[in-house]
Design an enzyme around this catalytic site. Structure first.
Site, PDB file in Angstrom:
ATOM      1  N   ASP A   1      78.214  60.147  66.666  1.00  0.00           N
ATOM      2  CA  ASP A   1      79.404  60.399  65.854  1.00  0.00           C
ATOM      3  C   ASP A   1      79.411  61.566  65.154  1.00  0.00           C
ATOM      4  O   ASP A   1      80.416  62.332  65.131  1.00  0.00           O
ATOM      5  CB  ASP A   1      79.805  59.215  65.081  1.00  0.00           C
ATOM      6  CG  ASP A   1      81.296  59.466  64.559  1.00  0.00           C
ATOM      7  OD1 ASP A   1      81.242  60.108  63.416  1.00  0.00           O
ATOM      8  OD2 ASP A   1      82.186  58.707  64.871  1.00  0.00           O
TER       9      ASP A   1
ATOM     10  N   ASP B   1      88.351  57.764  64.845  1.00  0.00           N
ATOM     11  CA  ASP B   1      89.153  58.785  64.039  1.00  0.00           C
ATOM     12  C   ASP B   1      90.152  59.626  64.761  1.00  0.00           C
ATOM     13  O   ASP B   1      90.227  59.290  65.881  1.00  0.00           O
ATOM     14  CB  ASP B   1      88.469  59.521  62.722  1.00  0.00           C
ATOM     15  CG  ASP B   1      87.494  60.485  63.431  1.00  0.00           C
ATOM     16  OD1 ASP B   1      87.446  60.678  64.881  1.00  0.00           O
ATOM     17  OD2 ASP B   1      86.872  61.518  63.041  1.00  0.00           O
TER      18      ASP B   1
ATOM     19  N   PHE C   1      82.824  56.025  64.681  1.00  0.00           N
ATOM     20  CA  PHE C   1      83.721  55.722  63.611  1.00  0.00           C
ATOM     21  C   PHE C   1      85.254  56.456  64.358  1.00  0.00           C
ATOM     22  O   PHE C   1      85.427  57.538  64.162  1.00  0.00           O
ATOM     23  CB  PHE C   1      83.353  56.598  62.195  1.00  0.00           C
ATOM     24  CG  PHE C   1      81.980  56.224  61.826  1.00  0.00           C
ATOM     25  CD1 PHE C   1      81.413  54.944  61.741  1.00  0.00           C
ATOM     26  CD2 PHE C   1      81.275  57.312  61.662  1.00  0.00           C
ATOM     27  CE1 PHE C   1      80.039  54.856  61.293  1.00  0.00           C
ATOM     28  CE2 PHE C   1      79.995  57.308  61.246  1.00  0.00           C
ATOM     29  CZ  PHE C   1      79.335  55.970  61.046  1.00  0.00           C
TER      30      PHE C   1
END
Length: 330
Positions: free
Chosen positions: A301, A232, A230
């Site tokens: 992650d 970010d 993810f």
């Protein structure tokens, strides 16, 4: 049409001007992650380390997840300032605390019919802070909630469970259903003439369902290994710490100068794309070393995100920067 997240990460990493992926760093962290897996510290159970997360026996679990991941973006603040806090929690955990509090104060809050018409004043109350710093992008968060609530009511009989069931146990199909039906999850950019995608919030929503339900029942997906990291603000910092991502001197200077990058800026796209590709490389090495497909990009992650949080003071001391972007996508 945009390339899917995995292909986007590879495409970006192969053409990046400001970032390189260091193979030796990938190998070293892969070895460490194998040990973490064997010690039971690398798995979907990490989801339950947060006491604020719902459990699978909670009848509102799916409704909680879609609301939280609709709002799960842009919690960063300047490290010299006190940020948004809720009941002592910061960042994503502050959001979880706010939603838990809201369930007690307004039992209808998780109902799409309620948040489809939510006002800015109502959401400000729900996300009210312990500090003077309020949750950023309130207006954008209201729009996202209203959009998701209205689409659920108009297309899915007011039920997010119907969206999940329509995926027929495919993580990729669920990701695409979310992206196609809810524009606020459509996390895409153009990089060197090619449309690319990251779908951070759509993928984290799939990952949260999988982890919350322990890959059983409505949380079982036949292709969960297709979901990527993810992309970010924080995971790239962990990858830098472990010597996997190497930024150019120019990029480091920009980031350490607190320059705010626009969403879609070439440098921002490179950071996010290289993050995805680096985790894919880690997943391949870890599973090769384990001799079987056992570890998802999701749990890597989670591990990297938690590592950054657990070592926040050391990361700051070592001046490992994070890119600053105001965006609804992550």
């Amino acid at each position: 049409m945009a390339l899917p997240p995995r292909e986007s990460g590879k495409y970006i990493a192969e053409r990046a001007k400001h970032i390189s992926i260091v193979e030796e760093g990938v190998d070293a962290l892969a070895d460490l992650l194998v040990e973490e897996y064997k010690a039971g510290r690398l798995g979907s159970e990490n989801f339950y380390e947060c006491s604020l997360h719902p459990h699978p026996n909670d009848p509102q679990a799916l409704n909680w997840l879609i609301v939280v991941d609709t709002l799960n973006f842009c919690f960063w603040h300047d490290e010299s300032e006190e940020g948004w806090k809720v009941e002592g929690h910061t960042g994503y955990f502050a959001l979880c605390a706010a939603i838990t509090r809201a369930r007690k104060e307004e039992p209808e809050f998780l109902n799409p019919a309620y948040y489809a018409a939510i006002s800015e004043l109502q959401l400000k109350k729900i996300l009210r802070s312990d500090t003077k710093s309020q949750c950023p992008l309130i207006t954008e968060r209201v729009k996202c909630l209203q959009e998701v609530g209205n689409v659920l009511n108009e297309k899915f009989q007011g039920s997010f469970e119907n969206v999940v069931k329509e995926s027929n146990r495919s993580a990729v199909k669920l990701m695409n259903l979310v992206v196609d039906n809810f524009p606020c999850f459509r996390d895409e950019a153009t990089f060197q003439g090619q449309k690319v995608s990251f779908y951070k919030r759509a993928q984290i929503l799939v990952g949260d369902i999988w982890a919350c339900f322990r890959s059983k029942g409505i949380g079982y997906f036949e292709d969960i290994y297709e979901i990527t990291a993810f992309a970010d603000y924080r995971v790239p910092q962990s990858l830098m710490w472990h010597g996997i991502l190497k930024y150019s001197a120019q990029l480091n200077e920009v980031l350490n100068s607190n320059v705010v990058l626009e969403n879609g800026d070439e440098r921002e796209v490179e950071i996010r794309g290289c993050c995805i590709h680096a985790v894919e490389l880690l997943k391949e090495r870890v599973n090769k070393n384990l001799g079987k497909l056992r570890v998802t990009s999701i749990v890597i992650d989670h591990w990297l995100w938690k590592f950054r949080r657990d070592h926040s003071k050391q990361v700051l001391k070592r001046k490992i920067p994070f890119h600053k972007t105001f965006s609804i996508y992550y």
